[in-house]
Write a protein that holds these residues in place. Structure first.
Motif, PDB file in Angstrom:
ATOM      1  N   VAL A 139       0.902  -1.332   0.129  1.00 47.01           N
ATOM      2  CA  VAL A 139      -0.125  -0.070  -0.026  1.00 47.01           C
ATOM      3  C   VAL A 139       0.731   1.153   0.106  1.00 47.01           C
ATOM      4  O   VAL A 139       0.572   2.246  -0.726  1.00 47.01           O
ATOM      5  CB  VAL A 139      -0.959  -0.081   1.129  1.00 47.01           C
ATOM      6  CG1 VAL A 139      -1.554   1.239   1.515  1.00 47.01           C
ATOM      7  CG2 VAL A 139      -2.019  -1.122   1.008  1.00 47.01           C
ATOM      8  N   LEU A 140       1.937   1.187   0.837  1.00 40.24           N
ATOM      9  CA  LEU A 140       2.902   2.400   1.024  1.00 40.24           C
ATOM     10  C   LEU A 140       3.375   2.795  -0.342  1.00 40.24           C
ATOM     11  O   LEU A 140       3.498   3.828  -0.950  1.00 40.24           O
ATOM     12  CB  LEU A 140       3.943   2.204   1.980  1.00 40.24           C
ATOM     13  CG  LEU A 140       4.895   3.558   1.906  1.00 40.24           C
ATOM     14  CD1 LEU A 140       4.015   4.837   2.361  1.00 40.24           C
ATOM     15  CD2 LEU A 140       5.736   3.230   3.208  1.00 40.24           C
ATOM     16  N   VAL A 161       2.671   1.601  -3.629  1.00 41.70           N
ATOM     17  CA  VAL A 161       2.000   2.050  -4.617  1.00 41.70           C
ATOM     18  C   VAL A 161       1.309   3.384  -4.539  1.00 41.70           C
ATOM     19  O   VAL A 161       1.503   4.111  -5.394  1.00 41.70           O
ATOM     20  CB  VAL A 161       0.629   0.789  -4.627  1.00 41.70           C
ATOM     21  CG1 VAL A 161      -0.407   1.462  -5.628  1.00 41.70           C
ATOM     22  CG2 VAL A 161       1.083  -0.398  -5.164  1.00 41.70           C
ATOM     23  N   TRP A 162       0.869   3.838  -3.235  1.00 39.52           N
ATOM     24  CA  TRP A 162       0.464   5.033  -2.992  1.00 39.52           C
ATOM     25  C   TRP A 162       1.609   6.058  -3.226  1.00 39.52           C
ATOM     26  O   TRP A 162       1.487   7.014  -3.983  1.00 39.52           O
ATOM     27  CB  TRP A 162       0.104   5.209  -1.446  1.00 39.52           C
ATOM     28  CG  TRP A 162      -0.246   6.632  -0.939  1.00 39.52           C
ATOM     29  CD1 TRP A 162      -0.936   7.458  -1.883  1.00 39.52           C
ATOM     30  CD2 TRP A 162      -0.209   7.179   0.265  1.00 39.52           C
ATOM     31  NE1 TRP A 162      -1.071   8.718  -0.977  1.00 39.52           N
ATOM     32  CE2 TRP A 162      -0.610   8.573   0.247  1.00 39.52           C
ATOM     33  CE3 TRP A 162       0.657   6.762   1.535  1.00 39.52           C
ATOM     34  CZ2 TRP A 162      -0.720   9.308   1.484  1.00 39.52           C
ATOM     35  CZ3 TRP A 162       0.255   7.436   2.713  1.00 39.52           C
ATOM     36  CH2 TRP A 162      -0.088   8.683   2.627  1.00 39.52           C
ATOM     37  N   ALA A 163       3.159   5.772  -3.102  1.00 30.73           N
ATOM     38  CA  ALA A 163       4.112   6.636  -3.186  1.00 30.73           C
ATOM     39  C   ALA A 163       4.306   6.562  -4.773  1.00 30.73           C
ATOM     40  O   ALA A 163       4.516   7.922  -5.413  1.00 30.73           O
ATOM     41  CB  ALA A 163       5.402   6.099  -2.614  1.00 30.73           C
ATOM     42  N   VAL A 183       2.110   6.125  -7.083  1.00 35.81           N
ATOM     43  CA  VAL A 183       1.214   6.988  -7.979  1.00 35.81           C
ATOM     44  C   VAL A 183       1.253   8.406  -7.676  1.00 35.81           C
ATOM     45  O   VAL A 183       1.103   9.363  -8.432  1.00 35.81           O
ATOM     46  CB  VAL A 183      -0.506   6.461  -7.536  1.00 35.81           C
ATOM     47  CG1 VAL A 183      -1.329   7.433  -7.728  1.00 35.81           C
ATOM     48  CG2 VAL A 183      -0.565   4.992  -7.736  1.00 35.81           C
ATOM     49  N   THR A 184       1.712   8.765  -6.397  1.00 34.42           N
ATOM     50  CA  THR A 184       1.877  10.269  -6.130  1.00 34.42           C
ATOM     51  C   THR A 184       2.951  10.599  -6.951  1.00 34.42           C
ATOM     52  O   THR A 184       3.105  11.942  -7.123  1.00 34.42           O
ATOM     53  CB  THR A 184       2.140  10.271  -4.432  1.00 34.42           C
ATOM     54  OG1 THR A 184       1.044   9.831  -3.605  1.00 34.42           O
ATOM     55  CG2 THR A 184       2.252  11.775  -4.254  1.00 34.42           C
ATOM     56  N   GLY A 237       1.168  13.637  -0.271  1.00 34.85           N
ATOM     57  CA  GLY A 237       1.114  12.050  -0.254  1.00 34.85           C
ATOM     58  C   GLY A 237       2.073  11.877   0.754  1.00 34.85           C
ATOM     59  O   GLY A 237       2.389  12.294   1.703  1.00 34.85           O
ATOM     60  N   PRO A 238       2.515  10.559   0.797  1.00 37.21           N
ATOM     61  CA  PRO A 238       3.313   9.895   1.889  1.00 37.21           C
ATOM     62  C   PRO A 238       4.862  10.796   1.730  1.00 37.21           C
ATOM     63  O   PRO A 238       5.574  10.513   2.650  1.00 37.21           O
ATOM     64  CB  PRO A 238       3.655   8.601   1.197  1.00 37.21           C
ATOM     65  CG  PRO A 238       3.395   8.623  -0.314  1.00 37.21           C
ATOM     66  CD  PRO A 238       2.330   9.379  -0.191  1.00 37.21           C
ATOM     67  N   TYR A 239       4.936  11.268   0.541  1.00 37.64           N
ATOM     68  CA  TYR A 239       6.396  12.250   0.562  1.00 37.64           C
ATOM     69  C   TYR A 239       6.257  13.537   1.446  1.00 37.64           C
ATOM     70  O   TYR A 239       7.462  14.102   1.724  1.00 37.64           O
ATOM     71  CB  TYR A 239       6.505  12.690  -1.003  1.00 37.64           C
ATOM     72  CG  TYR A 239       7.077  11.403  -1.977  1.00 37.64           C
ATOM     73  CD1 TYR A 239       8.246  11.151  -2.035  1.00 37.64           C
ATOM     74  CD2 TYR A 239       6.016  10.881  -2.618  1.00 37.64           C
ATOM     75  CE1 TYR A 239       8.511   9.951  -2.716  1.00 37.64           C
ATOM     76  CE2 TYR A 239       6.243   9.819  -3.391  1.00 37.64           C
ATOM     77  CZ  TYR A 239       7.526   9.474  -3.292  1.00 37.64           C
ATOM     78  OH  TYR A 239       7.824   8.237  -4.123  1.00 37.64           O
ATOM     79  N   GLY A 252       8.548   1.147   1.820  1.00 38.60           N
ATOM     80  CA  GLY A 252       7.482   0.103   1.416  1.00 38.60           C
ATOM     81  C   GLY A 252       8.004  -1.250   1.121  1.00 38.60           C
ATOM     82  O   GLY A 252       7.518  -2.424   1.326  1.00 38.60           O
TER      83      GLY A 252
END
Length: 139
Positions: A44-45, A47-49, A51-52, A73-75, A85
Motif C-alpha cells: 500500500v505504501l 503503490v501510494w508513493a 502513484v503520487t 502524499g507519503p512524500y 514500502g
C-alpha cells in the motif's frame, strides 16, 4: 546524457536483490502468517508513493529531466516511501515464507540507503528547495 549516468548498475543490482529475496522464500520456513499484514502495508505504501510520484517516478538514481519535487502524499513525511514500502513488503513475505529472506531484505535496505544518498545528491543539484524538504522529512 548517456545511459551510464542514469544509474543502470544500481537498477540491475536492485533487481538481482529482488530475485535473490524471492528465491530465498522457497528455503526454510516462515514464522507467522501475520507477515501478510506487514507485506500488505508495504505494498500500500509503495503503490501510494508511486502513484503520487506520477511522471517523476524513475527506478534510476538521477531524476528524469521533467521531474518535479514531489512533497505531497507519503512524500510529505518520508523522502523515500517506495524504498520503505519495499523493505516492509519483502520483510512481510519473509515472515510468512522463510526468515532467510529477512537477511537479504536487510541487504536490500542497506543498498537502498546508499542509493537514496546518491539520489539525494542529484535532487539537491536539481531542486533548490530540496535541502529544506530534507530537513522536514524522515528518510
Amino acid at each position: 546524457m548517456n545511459k551510464q549516468n542514469r544509474g543502470e548498475r544500481w537498477v540491475l543490482a536492485q533487481l538481482v536483490l529482488f530475485v535473490l529475496i524471492l528465491g530465498s522464500l522457497f528455503v526454510g520456513a516462515g514464522v507467522t502468517r501475520l507477515g501478510w499484514i506487514v507485506a500488505a502495508i508495504g505494498i500500500v505504501l509503495g503503490v501510494w508513493a508511486g502513484v503520487t510520484m506520477g511522471s517523476s517516478l524513475s527506478a534510476f538514481p538521477r531524476p528524469p529531466r521533467d521531474a518535479e519535487l514531489v512533497d505531497r502524499g507519503p512524500y510529505r513525511y518520508i523522502r523515500h516511501p517506495i524504498y520503505v514500502g519495499g523493505v516492509v513488503f519483502f520483510a512481510g513475505l519473509s515472515l510468512v515464507f522463510s526468515v532467510y529472506g529477512l537477511i537479504l531484505t536487510a541487504v536490500l535496505a542497506a543498498f537502498w540507503v546508499a542509493k537514496a544518498r546518491l539520489e539525494e545528491r542529484h535532487l539537491t543539484e536539481r531542486f533548490p528547495d530540496y535541502a529544506d524538504y530534507k530537513r522536514r522529512t524522515l528518510f
